[in-house]
Design a protein around this motif. Structure first.
Motif, PDB file in Angstrom:
ATOM      1  N   UNK A   1      18.094  66.135  76.978  1.00 10.60           N
ATOM      2  CA  UNK A   1      16.717  66.273  77.481  1.00 10.60           C
ATOM      3  C   UNK A   1      15.721  65.371  76.742  1.00 10.60           C
ATOM      4  N   UNK A   2      16.193  64.653  75.742  1.00 10.55           N
ATOM      5  CA  UNK A   2      15.293  63.816  74.945  1.00 10.55           C
ATOM      6  C   UNK A   2      14.562  62.782  75.812  1.00 10.55           C
ATOM      7  N   UNK A   3      15.258  62.154  76.731  1.00 10.58           N
ATOM      8  CA  UNK A   3      14.642  61.150  77.611  1.00 10.58           C
ATOM      9  C   UNK A   3      13.646  61.751  78.593  1.00 10.58           C
ATOM     10  N   UNK A   4      14.083  62.736  79.406  1.00  4.89           N
ATOM     11  CA  UNK A   4      13.163  63.326  80.389  1.00  4.89           C
ATOM     12  C   UNK A   4      11.934  63.990  79.766  1.00  4.89           C
ATOM     13  N   UNK A   5      12.075  64.512  78.537  1.00  6.13           N
ATOM     14  CA  UNK A   5      10.958  65.208  77.897  1.00  6.13           C
ATOM     15  C   UNK A   5      10.318  64.364  76.795  1.00  6.13           C
ATOM     16  N   UNK A   6      10.478  63.078  76.881  1.00  5.28           N
ATOM     17  CA  UNK A   6       9.853  62.172  75.909  1.00  5.28           C
ATOM     18  C   UNK A   6       8.339  62.400  75.944  1.00  5.28           C
ATOM     19  N   UNK A   7       7.681  62.547  74.779  1.00  5.96           N
ATOM     20  CA  UNK A   7       6.270  62.951  74.751  1.00  5.96           C
ATOM     21  C   UNK A   7       5.326  62.098  75.600  1.00  5.96           C
TER      22      UNK A   7
END
Length: 199
Positions: free
Chosen positions: A112-118
């Motif tokens: 989820x790091x990419x889709x939820x990048x700040x």
């Protein structure tokens, strides 16, 4: 209930009672007295009082803001709900739940790091708000969104996007003016660009 707990409850109630007048003040709404800083504020509180703070926000603060001689157009954003909505829009929520069940927290957080990048989430945040029709944004749900998202990284990404609209974060933990400690246990990176609300 011991005396210390009673004193803490009383102190929190006193601070909560000072939130509404502060949110209605022209100084806060017009970013007066902040130098060149953007009006980002943090109302920190003991995490064990999450339900009390949430109820006060929904039952007292939000209904009262649009009343009075000068109504305040406030927008309430729950960060955890925003995260769920973003994942739902991208058909990732069910996959994330399945991944967590099969491979655990570490793997789902990596995925989820990419889709939820700040920076991406900040864009979604402001897309859902008509900033031309908003005087104030209230942000909750930051504890529920952890560890998918850290508050300091989202606030940094929101700085260039919010313009002159003040943002108030209701934060279950402590903020000392430089450092955020979620749940009074987890340290986020230093964050110097917010003001404490109703100290």
């Amino acid at each position: 209930m011991n005396l210390n707990t009673s004193e803490n409850n009383e102190q929190l109630r006193d601070r909560l009672n000072r939130v509404l007048p502060r949110l209605q003040s022209a100084d806060l709404l017009n970013n007066k007295g902040l130098g060149n800083e953007i009006g980002f504020y943090i109302f920190d509180y003991p995490p064990e009082h999450e339900l009390e703070v949430d109820a006060f926000l929904k039952d007292v603060i939000l209904p009262s803001l649009d009343k009075g001689p000068t109504p305040v157009r406030a927008c309430h954003v729950n960060l955890f709900q925003l995260v769920l909505d973003v994942l739902n829009k991208r058909d990732l929520l069910d996959r994330a739940v399945a991944l967590q069940a099969n491979k655990g927290d570490k793997e789902v957080l990596r995925a989820m790091k990419g889709p939820l990048e700040p920076a991406k989430l900040a864009q979604e945040f402001v897309k859902d708000i008509d900033l031309t029709q908003t005087d104030l944004v209230l942000l909750t749900g930051v504890g529920s969104a952890y560890p998918m998202l850290r508050t300091n990284t989202l606030l940094s990404a929101l700085h260039p996007l919010m313009g002159h609209i003040p943002l108030v974060v209701f934060y279950p933990g402590t903020y000392d003016g430089t450092k955020l400690r979620l749940f009074n246990r987890l340290s986020d990176d230093n964050y110097y660009r917010a003001f404490r609300l109703a100290v």
